[in-house]
Design an enzyme around this catalytic site. Structure first.
Site, short mmCIF file in Angstrom:
data_model
loop_
_atom_site.label_atom_id
_atom_site.label_comp_id
_atom_site.label_asym_id
_atom_site.label_seq_id
_atom_site.Cartn_x
_atom_site.Cartn_y
_atom_site.Cartn_z
N HIS A 101 -5.78 -3.23 -2.38
CA HIS A 101 -5.58 -2.52 -3.33
C HIS A 101 -5.73 -3.39 -4.90
CE1 HIS A 101 -4.53 0.92 -0.87
NE2 HIS A 101 -3.84 -0.34 -0.36
N LYS B 129 -12.23 0.16 -1.25
CA LYS B 129 -11.16 0.93 -2.19
C LYS B 129 -12.23 0.62 -3.69
CE LYS B 129 -7.85 0.58 1.12
NZ LYS B 129 -6.87 -0.07 2.28
N SER C 80 0.91 -1.10 0.22
CA SER C 80 0.24 -0.22 -0.36
C SER C 80 0.95 1.37 -0.06
CB SER C 80 -0.94 0.05 1.16
OG SER C 80 0.02 -0.21 2.64
C1 LIG Z 1 -7.15 -0.38 3.47
C2 LIG Z 1 -6.15 -1.50 3.81
C3 LIG Z 1 -6.99 -2.48 4.66
C4 LIG Z 1 -8.01 -2.14 5.17
O1 LIG Z 1 -9.24 -1.98 5.03
P1 LIG Z 1 -9.97 -0.51 5.69
O2 LIG Z 1 -11.56 -1.43 4.49
O3 LIG Z 1 -9.75 0.57 5.52
O4 LIG Z 1 -9.88 -1.20 6.92
C5 LIG Z 1 -5.94 -3.65 4.78
N1 LIG Z 1 -5.26 -3.95 4.43
C6 LIG Z 1 -4.91 -3.47 3.26
C7 LIG Z 1 -3.67 -3.77 2.47
C8 LIG Z 1 -4.90 -2.13 3.02
O5 LIG Z 1 -4.26 -1.13 2.05
#
Ligand SMILES: *Cc1c(COP(=O)(O)O)cnc(C)c1O
Length: 391
Positions: free
Chosen positions: A208, A239, A180
């Site tokens: 992602h 996302k 990320s």
């Molecule tokens: C954003 C993210 C999460 C968390 O997800 P949320 O729905 O925002 O709690 C978990 N793992 C990765 C790799 C992320 O980028």
């Protein structure tokens, strides 16, 4: 030390190190252009990759669900909060991902914490990439399993660790699909091969990549042709899907197990049904509208090529997450501030989110950025670079 002094000392130390963070406000809806702290800016820090977070069709579906199913779900799924939209969403995801079964969690953070702490305990060992997301780390810590971190994407190191890890009940390798803060991808083929050789399970976090990678948008495992070899597929709806929540996909037995054991699933209220309903429609759009994905990847390539041509280090990014390495936290903050004054929103990412001396700007592009948005950003990146006398 009394509490007031403890808090003050902590905060002033952060301020001295240029690591102090504050909340900034957005007015109106999410999109490629937003109003941030009262200023109209082009948004280059959202995970709303496909622009679905404010899509009119999705808002309409959510409204319809609000009318029929109401606002809150009233209880945990196992009590009386398991509503039609939750059940339909899980069916939709399972079909889309070609898996036996799916379980939806309220957030990605809760999914990782719940899955890892349910599956593993003191008798087990977990191998985790050093750059994995904080929610994976927290899940491992909560599980109390033996925690082995291998250097980022280092398959030789992982193999050595697997060789040396005898006598554990279960062995689990867990990795982000797309990292990320770096925007590079995990070597899933190699990981799957090592897992077979050393009888380990594999869990991937497609936060992602779900909706972004793969010819159908199912994620990195699809793109690399290893979907069948992954035991636990986790991904988010927050996302590219533009909504909220997360999924875990796998065997029927795995999902049954999680329903009975994952504490972040059991002891929390079900997500609002309108969120689940809109997520179903969003996944349908991801399936039917590959053009969004194509535009996203096209924008990402143009942005990355342009930044590299301007002399920036974008690490090993191959996704819409494009880091611009600046090293010093203070440089990253100053750069971000100057871009903001010119109408470009890019956040500085500093330790402890990234390792010491690797502070960076984290640029994320969206399918809904226009060519002009990207070109304007590139031009301003070059201008600010010169202004700050960076080589
Ligand atoms: C954003 C993210 C999460 C968390 O997800 P949320 O729905 O925002 O709690 C978990 N793992 C990765 C790799 C992320 O980028």
């Amino acid at each position: 030390m009394n509490e007031a002094i403890f808090l003050k000392t902590f905060l002033s130390k952060l301020q001295d190190q240029k690591l102090h963070r504050t909340l900034k406000g957005v007015s109106g809806a999410q999109g490629a252009h937003i109003v941030f702290e009262g200023r109209k800016v082009v948004n280059f820090c959202s995970n709303n990759y496909l622009g679905l977070a404010n899509d009119v069709r999705l808002v309409k579906v959510a409204k319809k669900s609000l009318k029929g199913e109401g606002l809150g779900s009233g209880a945990a799924r196992l009590i009386c909060g398991n509503m039609n939209s939750h059940v339909q969403l899980e069916k939709k995801i399972a079909t889309f991902k070609n898996v036996e079964s799916c379980l939806v969690f309220s957030t990605g953070y809760m999914a990782n914490v719940g899955i890892l702490s349910a599956l593993c305990d003191r008798e087990d060992i977990i191998f985790s990439d050093k750059l994995n997301h904080a929610s994976i780390i927290d899940g491992i810590l909560l599980s109390r399993a033996k925690f082995k971190r291998y250097p980022h994407k280092d398959m030789n190191a992982l193999e050595e660790m697997l060789k040396e890890s005898l006598g554990y009940r279960k062995r689990l390798i867990v990795t982000d699909s797309v990292f990320s803060m770096d925007g590079d991808i995990a070597p899933l083929k190699e990981i799957v091969n090592l897992a077979k050789k050393y009888e380990a399970m594999v869990m991937i976090d497609e936060a992602h990549s779900f909706g972004v990678l793969g010819s159908q948008g199912r994620g990195l495992a699809e793109e690399l042709g290893v979907e069948e070899d992954i035991d636990i597929h986790m991904g988010t709806l927050s996302k590219a899907v533009g909504s909220f929540g997360a999924y875990c996909c796998g065997s029927k037995a795995l999902i049954d197990f999680l329903i009975n054991k994952a504490r972040s699933f059991i002891y929390t209220t079900a997500m609002p049904p309108s969120i689940a309903a809109a997520s179903i429609q969003a996944i349908e759009m991801i399936k039917r509208e590959p053009k969004r994905r194509e535009k996203l990847l096209e924008n990402a390539t143009r942005m990355r090529d342009g930044l590299q041509a301007a002399g920036f280090d974008t690490l090993n990014s191959v996704t819409p997450i494009i880091p611009v390495l600046l090293k010093e936290a203070s440089t990253a903050v100053a750069f971000s501030q100057k871009l903001f004054e010119r109408g470009i929103l890019v956040q500085a990412i500093r330790p402890p989110t990234v390792p010491e001396n690797t502070a960076r700007l984290r640029v994320t592009v969206m399918a809904t950025h226009s060519k002009q948005d990207i070109e304007k950003a590139l031009q301003l990146f070059s201008e600010v670079k010169e202004e700050l006398c960076l080589t």
